[in-house]
Design a protein around this motif. Structure first.
Motif, PDB file in Angstrom:
ATOM      1  N   HIS A 343       0.847  -1.184   0.000  1.00  0.00           N
ATOM      2  CA  HIS A 343       0.000   0.000   0.000  1.00  0.00           C
ATOM      3  C   HIS A 343       0.883   1.234   0.000  1.00  0.00           C
ATOM      4  CE1 HIS A 343      -3.573  -2.309   0.575  1.00  0.00           C
ATOM      5  NE2 HIS A 343      -3.054  -2.907   1.633  1.00  0.00           N
ATOM      6  N   ARG A 541      -6.089   6.007   0.108  1.00  0.00           N
ATOM      7  CA  ARG A 541      -5.852   5.126   1.253  1.00  0.00           C
ATOM      8  C   ARG A 541      -6.446   5.736   2.523  1.00  0.00           C
ATOM      9  NH1 ARG A 541      -0.069   3.641   3.860  1.00  0.00           N
ATOM     10  NH2 ARG A 541      -0.573   1.639   4.784  1.00  0.00           N
ATOM     11  N   ASP A 580      -5.581  -2.763  -4.157  1.00  0.00           N
ATOM     12  CA  ASP A 580      -6.291  -1.736  -3.393  1.00  0.00           C
ATOM     13  C   ASP A 580      -7.707  -1.549  -3.905  1.00  0.00           C
ATOM     14  OD1 ASP A 580      -3.526   0.585  -2.690  1.00  0.00           O
ATOM     15  OD2 ASP A 580      -3.943  -1.471  -2.037  1.00  0.00           O
TER      16      ASP A 580
END
Length: 662
Positions: A343, A541, A580
């Motif tokens: 990430h 995120r 993601d």
């Protein structure tokens, strides 16, 4: 219960492995997942028992399942399932390979365990109790029979049958009745005997009894009848263990006697304080070579620290490369790349191909600085190849060489220790990693300053490992301190500052402080948007974290809307099959499920599972998790046969994966 019985259509009982006051434990086969487990069943009771008494036993049994299932720590037995089958309550737990402490002593004709084993067991139990007490849970029946040492040396606490949730006073009163002491006499605290207020310090007293027994061969009060034992706990000072075990170092005797103090206020304040005292005792023993004792004591054998045990030629840790003095450290990159699986902004480093030949470690690391640097580079490369024990072995050699030539506090020596500490996490030694990383962080703060990037890098990664151990309160404090330090030195909008603030949000969410986490993520989204734009992966995120915490607060309609927007943005920026993007699409399905829209959730879970299977392979853990999500939806939609078929497919793939690893 009968051998070969099938419990709830899934768990095949094979043979009895234990019996106790509340039931019996069976080795069983989980036919859905193809793995062996332990199944604890409430012992059938005869008609002579009153219905009220049976209700109490059943409530206690259910309580054990709920309490134990909430605990996730290396030192606590994992609970997989709980239910009732034909009137019999059962808990499904991990099947441990090893012996409980009582059995270990019986195997040795009740002789005390070696001092190094006593120390190792004390440290591991203390870490597990620290975690348990942080969850506001008191075990209340800690004893050798409830502590298992597995074949790999891990010490695990079992049996939370009479554990007490500190905040749940009314429920506890219904379980115990007024003035009823619960526990096992040889290990009960004075306050338990007097039916007084019981808190985490009662577990510390019981721990003292356990350590006393494994160190001397008998518990501190070992009279023949239960009443004499109870009176001993309440009124009699224990005999110092070194009168029976003179080779026990004095600092450990002092710790045991303090744990056995009659007044809870005279014991260590909590398990964290106890852990610090144990660490100090180990340090004093290791540095002095002899314990600080009277002359009658026998000097203990100096032993390797626990993080160095088991080092052999063989496979070591995919660890992040420690910072080089010539360039600034990027702690956020280290964590997002190596620790969290990709990430965020990732640092790319050249890795040797699987077949690349690497220099073999020598028996003695040369002290030439260039040779030591080359060896350390080899350790990094071995770690990236997954050859963790080899990487560890070489790093130990390099550390010894640098300590000889540069001293223990030289920045290059501390950089090697940083690498070695987080290599331990790759070896599964999280507690040892925490201890060593804490020492490195302290040394770097002393040598380089508390705000130096290297110091903050170690503290940042230490916080991550604290989270993996379930020590979220400690992790939160660490991340908050790192965020504050980076704000002061780098500014509030610096990427490293924002990365630390993101982890603060993660920790708050894990601690159930969803409203505070939500506020952190809202500020973070605004800061990321200003600095990097609305569609930057790090901005998305942060938005993902915001949506997750909306769900934790039960605001599922808002969580659903946020997940849909983030998934669409991630698909534009990263692609439809990016990990993601798939995580966000799964969040959409989760929110739909909580809103009762199971048919829609099923379709999305299936899409995510298909994509993960296509990209990662059918047996990848993420793909299997998605298939399990899909099966759960089928269950909710009243399609048990379809769900069962999918669960069987998942079980077969897990078995195939396990066989392939062997």
């Amino acid at each position: 219960m009968a051998e070969n019985r099938l419990v709830q259509g899934r768990y095949r009982l094979l043979d009895t492995i234990g019996r106790g006051g509340m039931g019996e434990v069976w080795r069983a086969l989980d036919e859905s997942l193809g793995r062996q487990v332990a199944v604890k069943c409430l012992k059938p009771m005869g008609p002579r028992h009153e219905p009220g008494f049976l209700r109490v036993l059943r409530e206690r049994f259910r309580r054990e399942a709920r309490v134990a299932a909430a605990l996730q720590h290396r030192g606590i037995t994992v609970v997989h399932d709980f239910g009732e089958d034909d009137g019999t309550l059962f808990i499904v737990m991990e099947l441990l390979s090893g012996r409980n402490l009582s059995q270990l002593m019986d195997d040795n004709r009740r002789a005390p365990l070696p001092v190094p084993d006593v120390i190792e067991i004390a440290e591991q139990l203390t870490a597990a109790l620290a975690y348990t007490h942080e969850q506001d849970i008191v075990h209340r029946d800690l004893k050798p029979a409830n502590i298992v040492r597995t074949t790999d040396g891990t010490v695990k606490i079992c049996d939370f049958g009479i554990a007490r949730l500190n905040h749940d006073i009314g429920f506890t009163a219904r379980l115990t009745g007024t003035g009823v002491a619960m526990g096992t006499p040889h290990y009960m605290s004075p306050e338990q005997i007097g039916a007084g207020t019981v808190d985490h310090r009662s577990d510390l007293y019981s721990l003292g009894c356990v350590l006393y027994e494994i160190a001397t061969g008998a518990p501190p009060f070992n009279q023949d009848d239960a009443w004499s034992v109870l009176v001993g706990h309440r009124d009699t000072a224990p005999e110092p263990p070194r009168t029976q075990r003179p080779d026990l170092p004095e600092p450990y005797q002092r710790i045991m006697l303090d744990l056995l103090a009659k007044d809870p206020d005279d014991r260590p304040r909590d398990a964290d304080e106890l852990g610090k005292r144990l660490a100090d005792a180990r340090h004093r023993q290791g540095t002095a070579g002899t314990p600080a004792t009277d002359t009658a004591a026998t000097a203990p054998t100096v032993r390797m620290p626990s993080w160095a045990l088991g080092i052999t030629t063989g496979s070591p840790a995919n660890s992040a490369r420690p910072p080089r003095p010539a360039r600034p450290h990027r702690p956020a990159d280290v964590l997002t790349d190596t620790w969290t699986g990709g990430h965020g902004t990732q640092r790319r480093e050249a890795s040797p191909a699987a077949g690349t030949a690497l220099p073999a470690p020598s028996d003695d690391a040369p002290d030439d600085p260039h040779a030591l640097t080359a060896l350390l580079e080899t350790s990094y490369a071995l770690g990236r190849l997954g050859r963790h024990f080899e990487a560890h072995q070489i790093a130990v050699q390099v550390l010894a060489g640098r300590e000889r030539t540069l001293g223990p506090d030289h920045p290059d020596t501390l950089g090697c220790r940083h690498h070695l500490a987080f290599n331990l996490a790759r070896l599964g030694r999280l507690e040892d990693c925490c201890a060593m990383a804490g020492e490195v962080a302290g040394a770097r703060a002393r040598v380089l300053g508390p705000g130096h990037p290297d110091t903050l890098a170690t503290r940042y990664e230490l916080a991550y490992v604290q989270g993996r151990l379930g020590k979220w309160a400690e992790a939160l404090r660490s991340y908050q301190e790192v965020a504050a330090a980076r704000t002061g030195t780098l500014g509030p909008a610096h990427p490293d500052t924002l990365a630390a603030r993101y982890e603060v949000g993660i920790s708050l969410g894990r601690l159930g402080r969803g409203a505070e986490a939500l506020a952190v993520y809202r500020d973070l989204v605004a800061a990321r948007t200003r600095a990097q734009g609305a569609d930057d992966p790090e901005t998305l995120r942060a938005r993902h974290g915001l949506g997750v915490n909306l769900g934790r607060l039960g605001r599922w309609t808002e969580a659903l809307a946020e997940a849909r927007e983030v998934a669409a943005a991630r698909e534009r920026a990263l692609g439809a099959d990016h990990p993601d993007t798939l995580v966000s699409r799964r969040e959409i399905a989760v929110a739909l499920g909580w809103l009762g829209r199971w048919a829609e959730a099923l379709g999305i879970h299936r899409q995510v599972a298909d994509a993960r299977e296509r990209v990662l392979g059918a047996a990848h853990l993420d793909a299997l998790a998605s298939r399990s999500d899909q099966a759960q939806c089928l269950d909710q939609l009243g399609r048990p046969a379809d769900a069962a078929a999918l669960y069987r497919r998942v079980a077969a793939l897990r078995q195939e994966r396990a066989t392939g690893r062997r």
